[in-house]
Motif scaffolding. Structure first.
Motif, short mmCIF file in Angstrom:
data_model
loop_
_atom_site.label_atom_id
_atom_site.label_comp_id
_atom_site.label_asym_id
_atom_site.label_seq_id
_atom_site.Cartn_x
_atom_site.Cartn_y
_atom_site.Cartn_z
N ILE A 1 80.70 13.74 35.81
CA ILE A 1 79.74 13.05 37.17
C ILE A 1 78.43 13.02 36.01
CG2 ILE A 1 78.49 13.85 38.71
CD1 ILE A 1 81.44 13.53 39.13
N VAL A 2 77.07 12.38 36.52
CA VAL A 2 76.48 11.82 36.68
C VAL A 2 75.26 12.18 38.24
CG1 VAL A 2 73.80 10.98 35.32
CG2 VAL A 2 76.67 10.44 34.46
N THR A 3 74.36 12.46 37.96
CA THR A 3 73.26 12.98 39.23
C THR A 3 72.32 12.82 39.40
OG1 THR A 3 73.41 14.41 40.87
CG2 THR A 3 73.61 15.77 39.57
N ASP A 4 71.08 12.81 39.80
CA ASP A 4 69.56 12.57 39.96
C ASP A 4 68.85 12.83 40.95
OD1 ASP A 4 67.65 12.72 38.53
OD2 ASP A 4 67.86 10.93 37.47
N GLU A 5 68.53 12.62 41.09
CA GLU A 5 66.71 12.32 42.46
C GLU A 5 66.16 11.23 42.05
OE1 GLU A 5 64.17 13.98 45.34
OE2 GLU A 5 64.75 15.60 44.37
N SER A 6 65.43 10.41 43.00
CA SER A 6 64.18 9.24 42.83
C SER A 6 63.74 9.42 44.46
CB SER A 6 64.81 8.20 42.27
OG SER A 6 63.41 7.44 41.84
N SER A 7 62.92 8.45 44.19
CA SER A 7 62.69 7.83 45.79
C SER A 7 63.23 6.13 45.82
CB SER A 7 61.04 7.87 45.79
OG SER A 7 59.96 7.38 44.73
N ASN A 8 63.00 5.67 47.15
CA ASN A 8 63.15 4.26 47.14
C ASN A 8 61.91 3.75 47.78
OD1 ASN A 8 62.81 5.07 49.70
ND2 ASN A 8 64.89 4.34 50.76
N ILE A 9 61.66 2.51 48.50
CA ILE A 9 60.91 1.75 48.37
C ILE A 9 59.41 1.89 49.60
CG2 ILE A 9 62.17 -0.06 50.21
CD1 ILE A 9 59.58 -2.20 48.50
N LYS A 10 60.66 2.66 49.99
CA LYS A 10 60.19 4.03 51.71
C LYS A 10 59.40 5.29 51.12
CE LYS A 10 62.75 1.37 55.02
NZ LYS A 10 63.32 1.24 55.97
N GLN A 11 59.43 5.17 49.91
CA GLN A 11 58.98 6.95 49.33
C GLN A 11 60.21 8.17 50.34
OE1 GLN A 11 56.86 6.90 47.16
NE2 GLN A 11 56.86 4.62 47.19
N ALA A 12 61.58 7.70 50.38
CA ALA A 12 62.72 8.31 50.90
C ALA A 12 63.17 9.22 50.17
CB ALA A 12 63.29 7.51 52.30
N ARG A 13 63.60 10.56 49.94
CA ARG A 13 63.88 11.25 48.44
C ARG A 13 65.47 10.64 48.41
NH1 ARG A 13 63.08 16.67 50.39
NH2 ARG A 13 63.66 17.42 48.07
N ILE A 14 65.87 10.46 47.08
CA ILE A 14 67.52 9.51 47.52
C ILE A 14 68.13 10.84 46.22
CG2 ILE A 14 68.92 7.64 47.02
CD1 ILE A 14 67.32 7.25 49.53
N CYS A 15 69.21 11.13 46.56
CA CYS A 15 70.08 11.54 45.77
C CYS A 15 71.15 11.61 45.70
CB CYS A 15 70.64 13.19 46.42
SG CYS A 15 69.02 14.27 45.64
N ASN A 16 71.34 10.99 43.31
CA ASN A 16 72.62 10.36 43.89
C ASN A 16 74.09 10.74 43.52
OD1 ASN A 16 72.25 9.64 40.93
ND2 ASN A 16 71.86 7.35 41.30
N ILE A 17 74.71 10.64 42.94
CA ILE A 17 75.92 10.87 42.37
C ILE A 17 77.06 9.42 41.85
CG2 ILE A 17 77.86 11.39 44.06
CD1 ILE A 17 78.26 13.93 42.48
#
Length: 617
Positions: free
Chosen positions: A137-153
C-alpha cells in the motif's frame, strides 16, 4: 420457376411472378424494345412515378452502445474534456464516418457511461488485487486545484501502480488518530477484511505518519506489516536541506531568478532562443525549480548551464530598454556565478542520480542503506571544495545528539528494516557487520518474531546464511541467483522455516511512495483550471480509469511505458517547463496565502503530532 428475362428463381406462383416482372428492369427493357404494352408494363410505369423509398443509414442498439462506450473511453481513459464531441470539427468527422451515429451528450459521458466503465474496471481491479499474495500500500495527502484536501491510496503491483481511491477529506481532523482511522477503513475495504494480507504501507516521513505507524502496528493483524518511509521523498528533502546552506541557497536563488525572468519576458525569451539556434542549432529550455517536484532543483541548474553560451551572447547585446532587469544582466556576466553554478551541479548530480534510481518501480528495500551511504561518501569528498558541508555532515556523539543535518535526515530515513534488507542481499553476505548494525538487525528480528523459539530460529538461519552453512551450503543452486534476491530466497524455501518467507516479503516491498505521487500528478492532468467544475468524486473515478486502464493494457501488452524525464526531447522539455512554471506560481500563491493567514491568526497550540516542517499528511 425462373424468370426468362433475368433468370431469377422463385416459387411457382402467378402473383409472385407478376410482382417480380413489374420491377424486373431487364423484362421491362425487352418489352420497350419489342413494343409490348400490357398490364405489367402499365403497372410498372405507374409505380415508377411514385416517390422512391429513401434508404437511411442505421445502426443497431448494440452497435450504438459499443460506439458510446468507445466514445466515452476517449474522454475518460485519455483525460479529455467531456465536451469534445460538441466541437463542430468533431461532429463533422463523426458524420463522415457514420451519419447514423450521434455521440453521447456530456451529461451521459460524465454520468451513466462513466459509472458503467468505472464499475467494470473496479471489478477487474478488485479481482487482480484479490489474486496478490501480498498487498503493498502507498498513501499520501495533497490538495487539488480547488485547494480541497485529498487523501489517496494506491497499490503497487508487478504490472504497475494501481489507483484505489482518492477521497476529499473536507475539514476532517487528520492528526495521528484521524489519519489512522482513515487508513484503517481503506485497508479493510481494499483487503476485503483480511488485514493480514497487507504486506507493507509506504508513506512520507512526517511526524504524523510515524505516529500512524505506531497506531496501526497495535492492530494484531498488522503487527508484521512493514512500514516504509518513501526513499525518494527523503532524498528530495536532503536536496532541500543542502540548498538551505547560505552559499548554495544564494546560487540556487540566482539561477531560479534568471530562469523565471526569461520565462516571464516573452520577447526576450524569444531572443534568447535565437541565440540558442546560433550556438547549438536547437532550442534549449530553462527549467524552473519547484520544491514539490522531485529533481527540478538539479534540472534548473543543468538547464542554465546548457544555455550558458546563448545567455552570454544575449548579455552582449542587452540594453536597459530590454525587458530583462539589470539584476539579471549582472548575474549573467558574473564569472563567479558560473563557477559556483558548475560546482553546485557537480555536488547535486550524484544525488539526483540516486533520486532517479530510488523512483524506479524495481527499487526494493535492499538498495536504500547503500544508496544513502554512497551519498554520504560523495558529500564527504566535496568537503574540501565546500567547507560549509563540515557542519552539515557532523556525526552525532555517543548518545546520538548534536549531529549535523545529514545525520538527522539519515536517521529519519534509513530504518532498521533497511539495514536488515541490505545484509540479507546474497551479494552482501561477506560484508562485515558493525556492532551497531548487528544490534539493529537482531532487534528487528525480535520484533518480527511471534515467539522466543521463532526468534532463535530466525537468528540461527541468518547466521547460517552469512557463513554459508547448513541449508546455505555454497553448492546450493540458490547461489547462482545472487543478483536476484527474490529468486535466491525462493530457491531456498524448502530448507528454511522463517527467514525465507520474511526475505521474499522484504524484497517484494517497494521502497518509495511514487504510486501516490503519480496519482496526484494524474489528478492534476485531469482536474485543470479549464475543468475546475469537476467534483472530487468524479475526479477520483477519472483518475482510477486513467491509471488502471493503462495497467491492464500493459498486462495485455498493448501500451508503451511512460518515458523517463531524463529522456525527454526539446519539445517535451518545453511542455514540462510550462507545467513547472504554472505549478511554481500556484505553489507561491499558496505560500503567500498561508503567510497572510499566519499574520492574521494566533498560533495553534494544540497537541497535534504533525508539527514536522518536512511534510504534512
Amino acid at each position: 420457376m425462373a424468370c426468362r428475362s433475368c433468370g431469377e428463381e422463385m416459387a411457382r406462383n402467378t402473383t409472385r411472378m407478376r410482382n417480380h416482372l413489374v420491377i424486373c428492369q431487364k423484362y421491362l427493357d425487352d418489352a420497350t424494345e419489342n413494343g409490348i404494352h400490357n398490364d405489367i408494363t402499365i403497372q410498372a410505369a405507374h409505380t415508377s412515378k411514385r416517390q422512391k423509398t429513401l434508404s437511411f443509414p442505421t445502426i443497431s442498439p448494440s452497435q450504438k452502445e459499443t460506439l458510446d462506450l468507445a466514445a466515452a473511453a476517449i474522454c475518460i481513459v485519455d483525460g479529455l474534456p467531456f465536451s469534445i464531441f460538441k466541437l463542430p470539427s468533431m461532429q463533422k468527422f463523426i458524420q463522415l464516418l457514420n451519419p447514423a451515429y450521434k455521440p453521447p451528450h456530456r451529461n451521459k459521458l460524465a454520468g451513466p457511461l462513466l459509472e458503467k466503465m468505472y464499475a467494470d474496471l473496479k471489478q477487474q481491479t478488485d479481482t487482480l488485487i484479490s489474486t496478490m499474495p501480498w498487498i503493498n500500500i502507498v498513501t499520501d495527502e495533497s490538495s487539488n486545484i480547488k485547494q480541497a484536501r485529498i487523501c489517496n491510496i494506491s497499490v503497487n503491483s508487478k504490472y504497475g501502480a494501481l489507483h484505489y481511491n482518492s477521497e476529499d477529506i473536507g475539514a476532517k481532523r487528520m492528526d495521528a488518530v484521524g489519519a489512522t482511522n482513515w487508513v484503517k477503513n481503506q485497508l479493510y475495504m481494499l483487503s476485503n477484511g483480511h488485514l493480514n494480507r497487507i504486506n507493507s504501507i509506504a508513506t512520507d516521513t512526517c511526524n504524523t505518519m510515524f505516529a500512524v505507524w505506531g497506531h496501526l502496528q497495535a492492530i494484531s493483524e498488522l503487527k508484521q506489516c512493514f512500514f516504509i518511509p518513501c526513499d525518494s521523498h527523503g532524498i528530495q528533502l536532503l536536496v532541500k536541506d543542502i540548498l538551505t546552506i547560505p552559499r548554495f541557497k544564494k546560487i540556487h536563488d540566482q539561477a531560479q531568478k534568471l530562469a523565471k525572468a526569461f520565462r516571464k519576458a516573452y520577447k526576450q525569451y524569444a531572443r534568447l532562443r535565437e541565440f540558442q539556434i546560433i550556438c547549438y542549432k536547437e532550442h534549449r529550455t530553462l527549467i524552473l525549480s519547484v520544491i514539490t517536484r522531485w529533481g527540478t532543483q538539479f534540472r534548473l541548474i543543468a538547464s542554465i548551464l546548457r544555455s550558458k553560451d546563448a545567455l552570454k551572447r544575449y548579455a552582449i547585446e542587452w540594453t536597459k530598454k530590454d525587458g530583462i532587469a539589470s539584476e539579471i544582466y549582472e548575474i549573467i556576466i558574473n564569472s563567479e556565478f558560473w563557477q559556483e553554478l558548475e560546482l553546485l551541479r557537480e555536488l547535486l548530480q550524484p544525488i539526483d542520480e540516486a533520486l532517479k534510481m530510488s523512483e524506479s518501480n524495481d527499487a526494493h528495500l535492499g538498495y536504500v542503506y547503500n544508496r544513502w551511504y554512497n551519498i554520504l561518501t560523495h558529500l564527504r569528498r566535496c568537503e574540501m571544495e565546500f567547507p560549509e558541508l563540515k557542519e552539515f555532515l557532523k556525526l552525532p556523539d555517543q548518545n546520538g545528539n548534536d549531529g549535523g543535518v545529514f545525520s538527522s535526515r539519515f536517521q529519519r530515513q534509513v530504518l532498521d528494516i533497511h539495514v536488515v534488507a541490505f545484509y540479507l542481499l546474497p551479494i552482501n553476505r561477506g560484508i562485515e557487520i558493525s556492532p551497531a548494525n548487528e544490534r539493529r538487525i537482531y532487534t528487528y528480528f525480535h520484533h518480527y518474531s511471534t515467539s522466543v523459539e521463532d526468534y532463535k530460529i530466525f537468528c540461527n538461519e541468518f547466521q547460517s546464511f552469512r557463513l554459508q552453512e547448513g541449508p546455505f551450503d555454497s553448492e546450493r543452486i540458490c547461489w547462482e541467483h545472487q543478483d536476484n534476491p527474490r529468486v535466491f530466497w525462493r530457491n531456498i524455501s524448502t530448507h528454511t522455516k522463517i527467514i525465507e518467507g520474511f526475505a521474499v516479503r522484504l524484497y517484494s516491498t517497494p521502497a518509495n511512495s511514487v504510486a501516490s505521487e503519480r496519482a496526484f500528478s494524474i489528478q492534476n492532468i485531469i482536474h485543470t483550471k479549464a475543468r475546475n467544475r469537476l467534483q472530487s468524486g468524479r475526479v477520483n473515478k477519472l483518475t482510477f480509469m486513467y491509471m488502471n486502464s493503462r495497467v491492464f493494457r500493459s498486462i495485455e501488452g498493448g501500451i508503451v511505458k511512460p518515458k523517463s524525464p531524463v529522456l525527454l526531447n526539446s519539445i517535451e522539455e518545453l511542455a514540462l517547463e510550462n507545467e513547472l512554471l504554472e505549478v511554481e506560481e500556484e505553489y507561491q500563491d499558496i505560500v503567500d496565502d498561508e503567510l497572510d493567514k499566519e499574520d492574521e491568526e494566533d498560533d495553534d497550540d494544540d497537541d497535534d503530532d504533525d508539527d514536522d516542517d518536512d511534510d504534512d499528511f
